[in-house]
Every structure is written in C-alpha cells, then in structure tokens.
Design a protein around this motif. Structure first.
Motif, short mmCIF file in Angstrom:
data_model
loop_
_atom_site.label_atom_id
_atom_site.label_comp_id
_atom_site.label_asym_id
_atom_site.label_seq_id
_atom_site.Cartn_x
_atom_site.Cartn_y
_atom_site.Cartn_z
N HIS B 8 -13.43 -19.33 -5.06
CA HIS B 8 -13.88 -20.09 -5.63
C HIS B 8 -13.75 -21.96 -5.76
O HIS B 8 -14.78 -22.61 -5.06
N ALA B 11 -15.88 -23.31 -2.49
CA ALA B 11 -17.25 -23.26 -3.28
C ALA B 11 -17.02 -24.56 -3.19
O ALA B 11 -18.35 -25.70 -3.59
N LYS B 12 -16.31 -25.02 -4.92
CA LYS B 12 -16.33 -26.20 -5.87
C LYS B 12 -16.19 -27.50 -4.32
O LYS B 12 -16.60 -27.88 -4.04
N TYR B 304 -25.09 -27.03 -5.03
CA TYR B 304 -24.13 -25.98 -5.77
C TYR B 304 -25.06 -24.89 -4.96
O TYR B 304 -23.67 -23.38 -4.61
N SER B 307 -23.31 -24.83 -1.53
CA SER B 307 -21.81 -24.11 -1.79
C SER B 307 -21.85 -22.53 -1.80
O SER B 307 -20.74 -21.49 -1.42
N LYS B 308 -22.48 -22.22 -2.90
CA LYS B 308 -22.21 -20.65 -3.19
C LYS B 308 -22.64 -19.66 -2.65
O LYS B 308 -21.80 -18.95 -1.70
N ARG B 309 -23.29 -19.97 -0.90
CA ARG B 309 -23.99 -18.99 -0.29
C ARG B 309 -23.35 -19.36 0.42
O ARG B 309 -23.09 -18.48 1.15
N ARG B 312 -20.32 -17.35 0.00
CA ARG B 312 -20.95 -16.27 -0.18
C ARG B 312 -20.57 -15.46 1.31
O ARG B 312 -19.56 -14.44 1.62
#
Lengths: 143, 577
Positions: B8, B11-12, B304, B307-309, B312
């Motif tokens: 988290h 990603a942030k 967003y 960065s999420k991807r 992951r």
C-alpha cells in the motif's frame, strides 16, 4: 606357483574373511588394515605380486597409497576396491597405474580372475626384464 | 498484514511521485504561459482602447474645428449687411445644406442686445431674445464659442456655434445650430463588447451625447471624475488617459479611458467593464483551468491505476521470489542430502561387502563339509558376523530414515543439542575418511528455539560438510559448541581447515558464490543458510584466517513460553525408531 597377495582394507571383518577364502583357494595372503602398514609390508616383503586395496580408508587413502606403490615398486600390480560407488575415483586410480578396479561388494571369482590376470602381467613383465638383462649381458660380451 | 501495508505504502509513494513529476511541469507551463499571455493581452487591449479613444477624440475635435472654420469663412467672405437680411441668410443656409447635408440645422444673426434679427432654418426663431443665453455671453468674450448640448427653446438636443463679428464698433453674433444626431453618431459608433460605451460629458458631468443606456446613476461618480480632471492640470490626465475604477453604479471594476476635447471643455469618456474587456482573456484562462483540472484528474487517475498495477506486479514478483527461494532451499536440501547419501552408500557398502564375504565363506565351508575340523564353529562365527553387520546396516538406515522423515518446514520448538548430535552421527563416517575428528561440547539445559527441524538440520549439515571439505586431505578438528548467551542460543562450528581468504569473506553469503570447481558446488549452501537463519530472526557470523581455520557462529533467539523440559523429552524419544 600361485600369486602372493597383499590385502589392504580398514574393515577387519572383510579382510579376515576374504583372506581365509583366498587362502582356501591356494593363494598366499598377507593382510593389513591401513595403507601405511601395507607400504611397510611391501618394503620388507618383496615377494608380494598383487595388492588388493580399498580406495576409501582413514589416514592415507587408497589412491595416495597406489601412487607410492607404483613409483616405489613399479612391477607390483594393484587392484583397487571401491565401495564409494563413484566411477571417478576408479578412473583416477586407473590413471595412476592401477591394474583394474572392482566395485564392493565384489564376487570372489571376479576378484580371483583379476588377481590372476594381474599376476600373469607381472610375470610377463618380469620375464621381459630378465630377457632384456640377458640380452644386455650377451651384447656386452660380444664387444 | 504488514505485507499489504508495505505494498500500500509502495503504491502510494509511486502515485505521489508520478503525480508530482507529471503535474509540476504542467502547472509551471500553464502558470508561466498564462501570465505572459495575460500581460500581453492586457497590453493589447489597453493599447486598442487608447487608440480607439484617441482616434475618435481627434475626429470629434476636427469635426468641431471644421464646422467653426466653415462658419468663420462664411463670416469673412460675406458682407455683414447681407447677413442681416433674412432672405440672403436663407440663401446662405440653403447653400450650406446643399454642401453639408443636414449638419447645419439653421443660421441666425443676433445683435448686441441678444435679439436674433435674422434667422434661416426649420424653426420660427426670428426675433428671439438670446441675451441671457450662455453661449451668447461666452461669444461676447471669446469671439468663437461652441456651446454645450442642450434642449434650448426648440426642445431638441443641439448645440450652437457662436461667432462674434465686429462692425463699426457694433458687435454681432452669427450663430448656427449643429445637428445633434450627426454629432452623436460620431461617438455612439464606438461600441465594443457588451458593456463598451463611449460618451462625452462637459465639466459639470452633463452628457453631451446620448449614451446607449441609462446612466443617471453614474452621474455623481462622473462628476467627481470630471472635477478631478479640471482640478489637476491636464498633464495628470492627458489624452486617452486610462484608469481602473470601481463603478459605483454597477459595482463592477470598470476601465475608464478619458480624453479632453474641445479645448478641455468636454471630456470624452469610454468605459467598459474589466470583465467584458478581458472576456477573451478570461475565457482562455477558464479554458486553461479546465485543461489543468482535466489533466490533473487524468494524471491522478493514471497515477493511481499505474501505481496500483505496479504494486501488484511487485507483489507478484516478490511472491515469485519467495517461491523461488523456497525452491532454492529445497534444491540445497537435496544437494546436501545427496552429499550425505554418497557417504552413507559407502558406509552401507562396507557391512554389505563383509556379509557377502561371510556368506561366501560359509558356502566354502559347506562344500568342505561341516564335520571337517571346527568348520561348524566357523560357520557360527560367520553367521554372527553377518548378524552384526546387518544390525550395523539397520542403524545406518534408521539414521537416514529419521533424517528423511523430518523434511517438513513447519516451525516447532527444536532442541539444538539433539540436532547437533544427529548431524554428528550422520557425518561421522565422512569425517573418518577425511581424517577429521569431531568434538562436541554441548551446553547443559540449552533452551529450545523456534525452527523448522529440517531446515535447521540443513543448516548444520551444510556447515559441517563445508568444514569437512575445508580440512579434507589433511584432516583436522571440528569443534561444535552450543551455549546460551543473553536471550540467544549460540552454536559455533569451528574447523582447523584451509580458511577463507579475506577477499572472499564478504562474498561467502552471496548466492552462487563458490570457490569449488565447476560441477562440485552450487554456491548456494551459505546463502540458503543465511536465508534460513534470517527468517528465524537469528544471525550468522564468520571468523576465519587462512590456514588457521574457520568458525561459524549462529545465534538464534530462545523461544519464549517454553522451558528446557521440551529438550529432555525429545532427547529421550530419540532412541525409539
């Protein structure tokens, strides 16, 4: 005249029983339980024709002892016994001048065949040396 | 748990970096370009407005001057006597109308008493008394006067040009009325945008033209402005002076462009709301804001999602790495077991060889016949030997089985002493052939540690194997020691082998680092050990000198909530298969 054998292995039970069986078949067997002792016996007793020696032994191992035997007593033939199931050590032994190798546990008849062959080879070589010596003496006389 | 928290955070931080990096230049460009553009645009608008006002005030001035000049020409070339005569004045007016259209509404001759003695025009103004009229008084003193706009007697907006003529000591005034509509048009045409508006006021802020909309509310404000223009010198507010003021009538910021005309009697005013004047600018500013907003939103969205991807993917890569690590540990385990198996094979081969020989011996004896000598006793002896060697084999296979049974990564309370003894037993044969003497000094009541027994076995077996390898041809001593230090169980494995050169010391825990020839070692052993020890929150240190020996020191945290009795129990159990 049967071969004079020196049996070298750290396993007492193996050496003793093997010696009994070989003697039963008319061979002269000397036994010892370490490579160093084996070398000592070779130094004293020049009648030994074939050495049957284990590869893996505590202290000096078979491969090392083999090299000493082949440099000090080139006519003595050595049959290696390998319990270590690796062909590499056998190949190394052959390169260092072993007559042949046998996997442990081995068949007694196989061992006898090998010992006979080794003994014959030794005798053939000794004969050649004698002939060469005789020829040398004859030639010298012819001068 | 902490893993999801970590991804988290990752990603942030990635998202904020992406947003910052992509949004900062966008913002910079928009701000800089917007500022430059607005400055340039404002200058352009101001210049345009000034130009407009300047042009018009010139044209109005020249219009007035032209009219005055025409009247002056008339007065000079035509005998005064003729001007007294209404008929010839009418002729003159007709000629003017023919030449100038309806600019000159009428012509009149006023005597020194202010009585209009002759008149030509559409109104009946013959004999009217102008003695009190402003323009008349002004004309007496100034020779030529152009009046303000007024309704006058006729009730229609107009203004008057009065010209004083002197004849034989008597003063006459020739006056003409100019069409207000034609004049008004000059100014009224100026209109820009929604609120752009031009008009002319006099010094008392009376409108000289009709503004397009009702401006009665603004009169007080205009009066103040007109006064300020007369109070100060004209230098302060020159031609086409521009000022920004809040219009009290509308409450909006308004641009005022003022310019004195008619020798300062009148003021031409152009006013326009700032918002209206700069409407294009505002529109482009709004567009820029919209673009910025949309850009920002899409950047944020992309950042967003991306960065999420990425997070992951990193998580997946980490997972793959973990699996790989486990596989490497597994492979290492196999390698160390393989090394062990080679030793074990030799160990089993020896008793088997003895048994084979004894069996052969029995056969030989049987051929001789049991009755001969003490052959029966000999057979008995051989059988005993076979039994002895058979149980030796059994022992070896049991050792192997107990080792193989425990290949299980689950973490339990483990007694290190027990493990050390097990490993020593397994390695004894190998050590014997390498002329290595293994000595153990195991501390009393060593508390258990949390570990996977199979992994711990692997660690110890690897270190013992390495130590034996290091001493191989020459032999030496291998000391294994366990003791308790603070909250740690310390295991040290010291050999008297070849040692590790200083240059290699920092690399021994690297994966695939090996000094063995190709095919002899994977270079994974110590790196796997490092991983296992690390996983247990322990530490591994090495102390080595070339030709003196190497000492590995493992420190493992004591498991809490367990007492030493667990160890004793495990040791007792060891005897049973």
């Amino acid at each position: 005249m049967p071969a004079n054998i020196l049996l070298v292995d750290d396993e007492h039970g193996f050496v003793d029983t093997m010696a009994k069986r070989l003697e039963n078949r008319g061979l002269t067997v000397t036994t010892t339980y370490s490579a160093q002792e084996g070398l000592d016996i070779l130094e004293k007793d020049h009648s030994i024709d074939v050495v049957v020696m284990d590869v893996k032994m505590p202290g000096m191992d078979g491969t090392e002892a083999l090299k000493v035997v082949k440099t000090s007593y080139p006519l003595v033939e050595v049959v290696m016994l390998t319990g270590h199931a690796t062909v590499e050590s056998a190949i190394e032994g052959m390169k260092s001048g072993a007559f042949d190798y046998l996997m442990k546990p081995c068949d007694l008849n196989d061992l006898l065949t090998k010992v006979d062959e080794a003994y014959e080879k030794k005798q053939a070589q000794e004969t050649k040396i004698l002939e060469a010596r005789a020829r040398h003496i004859v030639l010298r006389r012819g001068d | 748990m902490s893993d999801t928290h970590y991804y988290h955070g990752l990603a942030k931080s990635m998202m904020f970096t992406i947003i910052l990096v992509s949004f900062a230049p966008l913002l910079c460009i928009v701000l800089i370009a917007g500022y430059q553009y607005s400055v340039a645009y404002e200058e352009k608008v101001e210049a345009h407005l000034r130009e407009l006002v300047l042009k018009h005030d010139q044209s109005i001035d020249s219009y007035l001057e032209e009219k005055v000049a025409e009247i002056q020409v008339l007065a000079e070339i035509i005998e005064l006597g003729k001007l007294h005569d209404p008929a010839s004045l009418q002729d003159l007016h007709d000629a003017l109308v023919r030449g100038h259209g309806s600019d000159f509404v009428d012509l009149g001759m006023v005597n020194s008493d202010g009585i209009q003695v002759a008149y030509a025009g559409p109104y009946k103004l013959q004999g009217v008394d102008y003695s009190e009229a402003e323009w008349f008084k002004a004309a007496r003193t100034r020779k030529v006067h152009v009046s303000d706009v007024g309704l006058g007697l006729r009730g229609v907006p107009h203004f008057t040009i009065a010209l004083r003529l002197d004849e034989d000591g008597e003063e006459w005034v020739l006056r003409t009325t100019l069409d207000f509509i034609a004049f008004n048009k000059l100014v009224e045409d100026i209109r820009i945008g929604e609120t752009g508006l031009a008009y002319i006021i006099n010094r008392h802020a009376e409108f000289q033209t009709t503004p397009r909309r009702d401006m009665t509310d603004e009169v007080p404000f205009l009066r103040v402005m007109a006064r300020s223009m007369t109070d100060r010198s004209e230098m302060v507010r020159g031609r086409a002076a521009m000022s920004l003021e809040t219009n009290p009538a509308t409450g909006r910021e308004t641009i005022f462009v003022t310019s004195p005309i008619k020798g300062g009697d009148w003021i031409m005013v152009y006013q326009q709301d700032v918002a209206d004047a700069f409407s294009d600018l505002n529109r482009s500013r709004n567009l820029a804001i919209v673009v910025l907003l949309l850009g920002g939103i899409s950047i944020a969205l992309m950042a967003y999602l991306m960065s999420k991807r990425m997070a992951r993917k990193v998580a997946r890569a980490d997972q793959a790495k973990d699996i790989m690590n486990e596989q490497v540990i597994e492979a290492g385990k196999l390698a160390s077991v393989g090394e062990l198996a080679a030793g074990i094979a030799h160990e089993i081969n020896n008793p088997v060889a003895i048994m084979v020989e004894e069996a052969g011996w029995i056969q030989d004896l049987l051929e001789e016949g049991l009755g001969e000598d003490d052959n029966e006793r000999e057979v008995q002896r051989a059988l005993n030997q076979i039994r002895t060697q058979g149980s030796r084999c059994k022992e070896i296979t049991h050792k192997l089985l107990s080792f193989a049974r425990k290949i299980d990564p689950t973490v339990i309370s483990v007694c290190l002493n027990e493990l050390v003894l097990e490993i020593v037993q397994l390695s004894e044969q190998r050590a014997k052939y390498a002329n290595v003497v293994i000595e153990t000094s195991l501390g009393d009541s060593i508390p258990p540690v949390e570990a996977s027994p199979s992994e711990m076995q692997q660690v110890l077996l690897n270190l013992v194997n390495n130590a034996i390898d290091a001493m191989d041809p020459g032999g030496g001593n291998l000391d294994i020691m366990t003791r308790v230090e603070d909250a740690f169980v310390v295991v040290s494995i010291a050999d008297t082998g070849c040692g590790i050169p200083q240059a290699n010391l920092s690399r021994i825990f690297d994966p695939f680092f090996t000094t063995k020839p190709v095919g002899k070692g994977t270079g994974l052993g110590l790196s796997i050990i490092y991983g296992i020890i690390n996983k247990m929150d322990g530490s591994i240190a090495v102390d080595s000198a070339v030709d003196q020996g190497t000492k590995f020191i493992i420190r493992l945290p004591i498991s809490d909530g367990e007492d030493g009795s667990a160890c004793d129990y495990a040791t007792n159990e060891q005897g049973t298969p």
